[in-house]
Design a protein around this motif. Structure first.
Motif: not given
Length: 213
Positions: A175-178, A180-186, A200-204, A209-210
């Motif tokens: 859910y958090l992944e989905e 974030f991918n849609e909204h760019g935040d938690l 999670f935020l640091n990883k995303k 950035l990559g």
């Protein structure tokens, strides 16, 4: 009458923590068959919660939203937060003896720290697994768990199915992944101070950035 305090939702990354205090006849609680809420089915918890409310002389419920938890975490450990919340409940109770489920590895220290914040003379008995030892703490555990479950179901109606809300839950991670991918935040109602949320935020962010390197 005797009183107990316990919480539900200490560990999840999504949703509030709920702390409950219950004052009732110990014999009456034993008669109901109360036990640690985690050892009861949701249906049994809900039934017992209704019965507890009928016989209790006092019930106090404190809902602590993720935003407040995050704010407190800037200055306190999670154990310190529980001390603060338990003290808020006990300060409103009408009994001289209160049983609590110890969050600290040192049971007596947990009791002393609560007592320092309670503005009255009260004997606090703090034990590990108090929800198994004392019916009044079992009752508080049930009330807190049922209230938190109700809130979680309401949140799911607004947010969608996020699973249990615990960091290790696969559905919660998805859910958090989905989101974030849609909204760019938690999403709302996430405890951003939790290590799992920060990781999670640091990883995303590092991943994003990559994309531009």
């Amino acid at each position: 009458m005797s009183c107990g305090v316990d919480e539900a939702g200490r560990g999840p990354v999504i949703g509030p923590m709920v702390v409950a205090g219950v004052c009732a006849s110990r014999d009456a609680l034993i008669g109901l068959g109360v036990k640690d809420s985690k050892k009861l089915s949701p249906k049994r918890r809900e039934k017992l919660a209704k019965e507890i409310r009928k016989i209790a002389s006092q019930i106090i419920v404190l809902v602590v939203e993720p935003e407040e938890i995050d704010s407190l975490r800037r200055e306190m450990t999670l154990n310190d937060i529980e001390v603060e919340l338990f003290a808020r409940i006990i300060s409103k109770m009408n009994d001289e003896v209160v049983y609590v489920d110890a969050a600290d590895v040192d049971e007596e220290r947990f009791a002393r720290e609560i007592a320092l914040k309670v503005r009255k003379d009260v004997n606090i008995i703090s034990k590990h697994k108090a929800d198994l030892l004392y019916p009044e703490v079992s009752a508080a555990s049930i009330i807190a768990k049922v209230e938190r479950d109700r809130i979680i179901e309401e949140l799911k109606k607004k947010m969608g199915d996020f699973g249990s809300g615990y960091p290790a839950d696969r559905r919660t991670k998805e859910y958090l992944e989905e989101y974030f991918n849609e909204h760019g935040d938690l999403p709302p109602n996430v405890r951003r101070s939790w290590k799992s949320a920060r990781r999670f935020l640091n990883k995303k962010r590092q991943s994003n950035l990559g994309d531009f390197s």
